[in-house]
Design a protein around this motif. Sequence first.
Motif, PDB file in Angstrom:
ATOM      1  N   SER A   4       0.832  -1.193   0.000  1.00  0.00           N
ATOM      2  CA  SER A   4       0.000   0.000   0.000  1.00  0.00           C
ATOM      3  C   SER A   4       0.869   1.246   0.000  1.00  0.00           C
ATOM      4  O   SER A   4       0.374   2.351   0.101  1.00  0.00           O
ATOM      5  CB  SER A   4      -0.912   0.010   1.242  1.00  0.00           C
ATOM      6  OG  SER A   4      -0.146  -0.035   2.432  1.00  0.00           O
ATOM      7  N   GLY A   5       2.195   1.035  -0.094  1.00  0.00           N
ATOM      8  CA  GLY A   5       3.119   2.153   0.023  1.00  0.00           C
ATOM      9  C   GLY A   5       3.283   2.962  -1.242  1.00  0.00           C
ATOM     10  O   GLY A   5       3.619   4.143  -1.203  1.00  0.00           O
ATOM     11  N   GLY A   6       3.071   2.347  -2.421  1.00  0.00           N
ATOM     12  CA  GLY A   6       3.149   3.082  -3.663  1.00  0.00           C
ATOM     13  C   GLY A   6       4.555   3.334  -4.167  1.00  0.00           C
ATOM     14  O   GLY A   6       4.729   3.939  -5.218  1.00  0.00           O
ATOM     15  N   ARG A   7       5.586   2.892  -3.457  1.00  0.00           N
ATOM     16  CA  ARG A   7       6.968   3.073  -3.888  1.00  0.00           C
ATOM     17  C   ARG A   7       7.586   1.722  -4.202  1.00  0.00           C
ATOM     18  O   ARG A   7       7.281   0.722  -3.560  1.00  0.00           O
ATOM     19  CB  ARG A   7       7.802   3.763  -2.798  1.00  0.00           C
ATOM     20  CG  ARG A   7       7.382   5.166  -2.482  1.00  0.00           C
ATOM     21  CD  ARG A   7       8.178   5.742  -1.322  1.00  0.00           C
ATOM     22  NE  ARG A   7       9.590   5.918  -1.629  1.00  0.00           N
ATOM     23  CZ  ARG A   7      10.486   6.394  -0.757  1.00  0.00           C
ATOM     24  NH1 ARG A   7      10.111   6.712   0.471  1.00  0.00           N
ATOM     25  NH2 ARG A   7      11.745   6.540  -1.110  1.00  0.00           N
ATOM     26  N   PHE A 232       7.327   0.579   6.234  1.00  0.00           N
ATOM     27  CA  PHE A 232       7.408  -0.697   6.949  1.00  0.00           C
ATOM     28  C   PHE A 232       6.994  -1.845   6.049  1.00  0.00           C
ATOM     29  O   PHE A 232       5.928  -1.820   5.424  1.00  0.00           O
ATOM     30  CB  PHE A 232       6.513  -0.683   8.185  1.00  0.00           C
ATOM     31  CG  PHE A 232       6.469  -2.006   8.911  1.00  0.00           C
ATOM     32  CD1 PHE A 232       7.632  -2.623   9.337  1.00  0.00           C
ATOM     33  CD2 PHE A 232       5.259  -2.644   9.156  1.00  0.00           C
ATOM     34  CE1 PHE A 232       7.605  -3.845   9.993  1.00  0.00           C
ATOM     35  CE2 PHE A 232       5.210  -3.860   9.819  1.00  0.00           C
ATOM     36  CZ  PHE A 232       6.388  -4.469  10.239  1.00  0.00           C
ATOM     37  N   ALA A 233       7.855  -2.868   6.005  1.00  0.00           N
ATOM     38  CA  ALA A 233       7.553  -4.112   5.303  1.00  0.00           C
ATOM     39  C   ALA A 233       7.425  -5.228   6.332  1.00  0.00           C
ATOM     40  O   ALA A 233       8.375  -5.514   7.062  1.00  0.00           O
ATOM     41  CB  ALA A 233       8.651  -4.448   4.298  1.00  0.00           C
ATOM     42  N   LEU A 234       6.255  -5.835   6.395  1.00  0.00           N
ATOM     43  CA  LEU A 234       6.018  -6.955   7.301  1.00  0.00           C
ATOM     44  C   LEU A 234       6.402  -8.254   6.610  1.00  0.00           C
ATOM     45  O   LEU A 234       6.014  -8.499   5.464  1.00  0.00           O
ATOM     46  CB  LEU A 234       4.543  -7.008   7.698  1.00  0.00           C
ATOM     47  CG  LEU A 234       4.125  -8.197   8.572  1.00  0.00           C
ATOM     48  CD1 LEU A 234       4.695  -8.055   9.981  1.00  0.00           C
ATOM     49  CD2 LEU A 234       2.601  -8.326   8.618  1.00  0.00           C
ATOM     50  N   VAL A 235       7.162  -9.093   7.325  1.00  0.00           N
ATOM     51  CA  VAL A 235       7.495 -10.427   6.839  1.00  0.00           C
ATOM     52  C   VAL A 235       6.810 -11.436   7.757  1.00  0.00           C
ATOM     53  O   VAL A 235       6.947 -11.368   8.979  1.00  0.00           O
ATOM     54  CB  VAL A 235       9.021 -10.660   6.829  1.00  0.00           C
ATOM     55  CG1 VAL A 235       9.341 -12.035   6.258  1.00  0.00           C
ATOM     56  CG2 VAL A 235       9.719  -9.588   6.018  1.00  0.00           C
ATOM     57  N   LEU A 236       6.088 -12.373   7.155  1.00  0.00           N
ATOM     58  CA  LEU A 236       5.300 -13.327   7.939  1.00  0.00           C
ATOM     59  C   LEU A 236       6.131 -14.553   8.324  1.00  0.00           C
ATOM     60  O   LEU A 236       5.699 -15.695   8.167  1.00  0.00           O
ATOM     61  CB  LEU A 236       4.055 -13.740   7.148  1.00  0.00           C
ATOM     62  CG  LEU A 236       3.091 -12.596   6.822  1.00  0.00           C
ATOM     63  CD1 LEU A 236       1.978 -13.074   5.899  1.00  0.00           C
ATOM     64  CD2 LEU A 236       2.515 -12.000   8.103  1.00  0.00           C
ATOM     65  N   SER A 237       7.320 -14.286   8.841  1.00  0.00           N
ATOM     66  CA  SER A 237       8.229 -15.364   9.228  1.00  0.00           C
ATOM     67  C   SER A 237       8.377 -15.485  10.733  1.00  0.00           C
ATOM     68  O   SER A 237       9.078 -16.376  11.217  1.00  0.00           O
ATOM     69  CB  SER A 237       9.617 -15.114   8.615  1.00  0.00           C
ATOM     70  OG  SER A 237      10.100 -13.829   8.984  1.00  0.00           O
ATOM     71  N   GLY A 238       7.729 -14.578  11.479  1.00  0.00           N
ATOM     72  CA  GLY A 238       7.933 -14.542  12.919  1.00  0.00           C
ATOM     73  C   GLY A 238       6.648 -14.584  13.705  1.00  0.00           C
ATOM     74  O   GLY A 238       5.847 -15.508  13.575  1.00  0.00           O
ATOM     75  N   TYR A 254       4.122  -2.787   2.991  1.00  0.00           N
ATOM     76  CA  TYR A 254       4.394  -3.976   2.179  1.00  0.00           C
ATOM     77  C   TYR A 254       4.234  -5.203   3.070  1.00  0.00           C
ATOM     78  O   TYR A 254       4.531  -5.146   4.265  1.00  0.00           O
ATOM     79  CB  TYR A 254       5.824  -3.957   1.612  1.00  0.00           C
ATOM     80  CG  TYR A 254       6.188  -2.676   0.901  1.00  0.00           C
ATOM     81  CD1 TYR A 254       6.001  -2.534  -0.470  1.00  0.00           C
ATOM     82  CD2 TYR A 254       6.710  -1.594   1.612  1.00  0.00           C
ATOM     83  CE1 TYR A 254       6.322  -1.347  -1.120  1.00  0.00           C
ATOM     84  CE2 TYR A 254       7.031  -0.404   0.970  1.00  0.00           C
ATOM     85  CZ  TYR A 254       6.833  -0.288  -0.393  1.00  0.00           C
ATOM     86  OH  TYR A 254       7.147   0.888  -1.020  1.00  0.00           O
ATOM     87  N   VAL A 255       3.802  -6.304   2.482  1.00  0.00           N
ATOM     88  CA  VAL A 255       3.699  -7.568   3.206  1.00  0.00           C
ATOM     89  C   VAL A 255       4.316  -8.660   2.343  1.00  0.00           C
ATOM     90  O   VAL A 255       3.953  -8.818   1.167  1.00  0.00           O
ATOM     91  CB  VAL A 255       2.234  -7.936   3.529  1.00  0.00           C
ATOM     92  CG1 VAL A 255       2.187  -9.280   4.269  1.00  0.00           C
ATOM     93  CG2 VAL A 255       1.570  -6.846   4.360  1.00  0.00           C
ATOM     94  N   PHE A 256       5.253  -9.406   2.939  1.00  0.00           N
ATOM     95  CA  PHE A 256       5.908 -10.508   2.245  1.00  0.00           C
ATOM     96  C   PHE A 256       5.735 -11.782   3.066  1.00  0.00           C
ATOM     97  O   PHE A 256       5.850 -11.754   4.294  1.00  0.00           O
ATOM     98  CB  PHE A 256       7.403 -10.234   2.060  1.00  0.00           C
ATOM     99  CG  PHE A 256       7.695  -9.003   1.247  1.00  0.00           C
ATOM    100  CD1 PHE A 256       7.668  -9.047  -0.133  1.00  0.00           C
ATOM    101  CD2 PHE A 256       7.986  -7.798   1.876  1.00  0.00           C
ATOM    102  CE1 PHE A 256       7.929  -7.911  -0.885  1.00  0.00           C
ATOM    103  CE2 PHE A 256       8.248  -6.658   1.137  1.00  0.00           C
ATOM    104  CZ  PHE A 256       8.216  -6.712  -0.248  1.00  0.00           C
TER     105      PHE A 256
END
Length: 268
Positions: A4-7, A232-238, A254-256
């Motif tokens: 949703s950051g657009g960059r 902020f980029a969230l990583v769903l590893s934790g 961002y979400v990865f």
Amino acid sequence: MTESGGRRLTDFAAFLFDLDGTLTYPDGAVPGAPEAVRAVKGLGKKVAVVTNNSRLSRRQLAAALRRSGVPLDEGEILTAVTATARLIAGQRPDARVLVVGSAGLRAELAEHGLRLVEGPPAEYVVAGVDPDLSYPKLARAVEAILSGAAFIAVNVDRFVPTETGRMPGAALVVGAIQAVVGRPPDVVVGKPAPGLLLEACRVLGVRPADALLVGDSLASDLPAARAAGTAFALVLSGVTSGADLAAVQDRPDYVFSTLTELRECLGV
């Protein structure tokens, strides 16, 4: 990946990585972490680790990263422990500090020239994760604060990961002291406070708006990024699940699902 950051990710000048659950697990590197860090560095981006870890010194963390194959050295690591030591040393270089925390925390404070004491009088009480927590330690900390010492929390994390799952974090120690002295800490150094991120940006020579925090926590990483002015980029590893993400209104930029996905989105 959702955003949703657009960059574009490549627009950021600096990448600030959380540690536990983002780059490492207690038994080694998060899958894809070494490759992702190499890719970011290969693009000429500035890199730093920003971690609430209050158990280990920077030297210990750097050694653990090397063993895990993550290409980061001590100079690229900024911990809440280091920031706490710098804060106190900057205010009062000869301060007497009573520590309720780990050996790594004590070592980092001592390396900054601070005088560690076992009881009052003290100018500062520093609270972090303490695997050897005891009633007498808490009692001495309470007495020092009631006698005028500043109350510093390295962080207020509820849990920290371990080889067998998790254990209570610094919130256990901070909360016990706070309940008795009747007030919150004078300063909380680690995330979700923005100080770690702002210090990392200062050290790297970038504006917060040109930095991206990569982390696994909606509770600490996201509000820290918002307060500091980074993306902020969230990583769903934790610690964050898909269900946790679906329940929040303030969406990460961002979400990865993995750091491998982040690396692929960089085009590397």
